[in-house]
Design a protein around this motif. Structure first.
Motif, PDB file in Angstrom:
ATOM      1  N   ASN A 161      15.652  44.210  43.990  1.00 16.00           N
ATOM      2  CA  ASN A 161      16.282  44.211  42.581  1.00 16.00           C
ATOM      3  C   ASN A 161      15.498  43.514  41.525  1.00 16.00           C
ATOM      4  OD1 ASN A 161      18.897  45.044  43.561  1.00 16.00           O
ATOM      5  ND2 ASN A 161      19.350  42.920  44.084  1.00 16.00           N
ATOM      6  N   GLY A 162      14.272  44.136  41.441  1.00 18.54           N
ATOM      7  CA  GLY A 162      13.289  43.913  40.295  1.00 18.54           C
ATOM      8  C   GLY A 162      12.691  42.612  40.415  1.00 18.54           C
ATOM      9  N   LYS A 163      12.432  41.755  41.664  1.00 18.03           N
ATOM     10  CA  LYS A 163      11.966  40.691  42.120  1.00 18.03           C
ATOM     11  C   LYS A 163      11.289  40.630  42.990  1.00 18.03           C
ATOM     12  CE  LYS A 163      15.346  37.506  39.777  1.00 18.03           C
ATOM     13  NZ  LYS A 163      16.906  37.847  39.703  1.00 18.03           N
ATOM     14  N   LEU A 164       9.701  40.262  42.976  1.00 20.34           N
ATOM     15  CA  LEU A 164       8.826  40.230  44.107  1.00 20.34           C
ATOM     16  C   LEU A 164       9.154  38.810  44.881  1.00 20.34           C
ATOM     17  CD1 LEU A 164       5.973  41.107  42.066  1.00 20.34           C
ATOM     18  CD2 LEU A 164       7.090  42.650  43.733  1.00 20.34           C
ATOM     19  N   ILE A 165       9.506  38.957  46.213  1.00 26.25           N
ATOM     20  CA  ILE A 165      10.199  37.663  46.740  1.00 26.25           C
ATOM     21  C   ILE A 165       9.030  37.383  47.960  1.00 26.25           C
ATOM     22  CG2 ILE A 165      11.801  36.929  48.477  1.00 26.25           C
ATOM     23  CD1 ILE A 165      13.099  38.085  46.053  1.00 26.25           C
ATOM     24  N   CYS A 166       8.677  36.071  47.967  1.00 25.46           N
ATOM     25  CA  CYS A 166       7.835  35.585  48.794  1.00 25.46           C
ATOM     26  C   CYS A 166       8.518  35.010  50.157  1.00 25.46           C
ATOM     27  CB  CYS A 166       7.249  34.174  48.308  1.00 25.46           C
ATOM     28  SG  CYS A 166       5.875  33.287  49.635  1.00 25.46           S
ATOM     29  N   PRO A 167       8.219  35.433  51.221  1.00 20.10           N
ATOM     30  CA  PRO A 167       8.821  35.402  52.369  1.00 20.10           C
ATOM     31  C   PRO A 167       8.709  33.966  52.912  1.00 20.10           C
ATOM     32  CG  PRO A 167       6.839  36.411  53.236  1.00 20.10           C
ATOM     33  CD  PRO A 167       6.951  36.170  51.397  1.00 20.10           C
ATOM     34  N   CYS A 168       7.913  33.071  52.430  1.00 21.92           N
ATOM     35  CA  CYS A 168       7.458  31.900  53.185  1.00 21.92           C
ATOM     36  C   CYS A 168       8.708  30.838  52.613  1.00 21.92           C
ATOM     37  CB  CYS A 168       6.091  31.387  52.769  1.00 21.92           C
ATOM     38  SG  CYS A 168       5.070  32.228  53.805  1.00 21.92           S
ATOM     39  N   HIS A 169       8.840  30.591  51.444  1.00 21.81           N
ATOM     40  CA  HIS A 169       9.425  29.408  50.704  1.00 21.81           C
ATOM     41  C   HIS A 169      10.587  30.085  49.562  1.00 21.81           C
ATOM     42  CE1 HIS A 169       5.928  27.717  51.962  1.00 21.81           C
ATOM     43  NE2 HIS A 169       6.531  26.914  52.908  1.00 21.81           N
ATOM     44  N   GLY A 170      10.524  31.200  49.660  1.00 20.91           N
ATOM     45  CA  GLY A 170      11.571  31.780  48.752  1.00 20.91           C
ATOM     46  C   GLY A 170      11.255  32.014  47.164  1.00 20.91           C
ATOM     47  N   SER A 171      10.005  31.657  46.700  1.00 24.59           N
ATOM     48  CA  SER A 171       9.636  31.825  45.387  1.00 24.59           C
ATOM     49  C   SER A 171      10.036  33.442  45.182  1.00 24.59           C
ATOM     50  CB  SER A 171       8.312  31.684  45.109  1.00 24.59           C
ATOM     51  OG  SER A 171       7.998  30.215  45.338  1.00 24.59           O
ATOM     52  N   GLU A 172      10.508  33.502  43.752  1.00 24.93           N
ATOM     53  CA  GLU A 172      10.770  34.826  43.243  1.00 24.93           C
ATOM     54  C   GLU A 172       9.750  35.099  41.806  1.00 24.93           C
ATOM     55  OE1 GLU A 172      15.156  35.075  44.905  1.00 24.93           O
ATOM     56  OE2 GLU A 172      14.975  35.535  42.914  1.00 24.93           O
ATOM     57  N   TYR A 173       9.223  36.241  41.734  1.00 24.69           N
ATOM     58  CA  TYR A 173       8.430  36.772  40.442  1.00 24.69           C
ATOM     59  C   TYR A 173       9.289  37.798  39.937  1.00 24.69           C
ATOM     60  CZ  TYR A 173       4.951  34.041  42.869  1.00 24.69           C
ATOM     61  OH  TYR A 173       4.161  32.891  43.379  1.00 24.69           O
ATOM     62  N   ASN A 174       9.267  38.039  38.780  1.00 26.93           N
ATOM     63  CA  ASN A 174       9.545  39.285  38.090  1.00 26.93           C
ATOM     64  C   ASN A 174       8.434  40.190  38.249  1.00 26.93           C
ATOM     65  OD1 ASN A 174       7.616  38.615  36.070  1.00 26.93           O
ATOM     66  ND2 ASN A 174       9.382  38.104  34.485  1.00 26.93           N
TER      67      ASN A 174
END
Ligand code: FES
Length: 132
Positions: free
Chosen positions: A87-100
């Motif tokens: 949904n338009g967010k880049l998700i880090c699998p380790c600790h859940g950070s999200e980037y636009n």
């Protein structure tokens, strides 16, 4: 005469010191530029014009509105590889950070944006060329 000799000697010492410092400064600058050149590398990946976001080993390639931009896939929190877009967010699998999709964190723990790399397309538009 002796005083004049001292003055000339002092002048030569100072001038010699300044020349030495300049030489060291120039050498350091040249060395730094050579190290930068050695560290700089170019990588290429096949370009898929039909995908807005593509993931490669270490890069996230964004193709939007006629522009191709590359971000590092390394999360700025602890370096895990970001490999998913939801949904338009880049998700880090380790600790859940999200980037636009501009690489800006919108959810922590990461708070720094993703590193961005100079990116061009090959003349036949089939390859993405990334300068790291
Ligand atoms: S390494 Fe990505 S959130 Fe921690």
């Amino acid at each position: 005469m002796s005083e004049n000799k001292h003055t000339r000697r002092n002048f030569l010492k100072i001038a010699g010191g300044l020349i030495g410092l300049s030489a060291v400064g120039m050498w350091a600058e040249l060395t730094k530029n050579q190290i930068d050149l050695l560290n700089k590398k170019t990588v290429t990946f096949p370009f898929n014009p039909n995908r807005e976001i593509s993931f490669t080993d270490e890069f996230i390639i964004k193709n939007s509105e006629g522009k191709v931009i590359t971000y590092s896939a390394h999360c700025t929190h602890m370096g895990c590889i970001i490999n998913k877009e939801i949904n338009g967010k880049l998700i880090c699998p380790c600790h859940g950070s999200e980037y636009n999709l501009n690489g800006i964190p919108v959810k922590g723990p990461a708070y720094k944006p993703l590193e961005k790399f100079k990116t061009t397309l090959s003349t036949d538009q089939k390859q993405v060329i990334i300068e790291t």
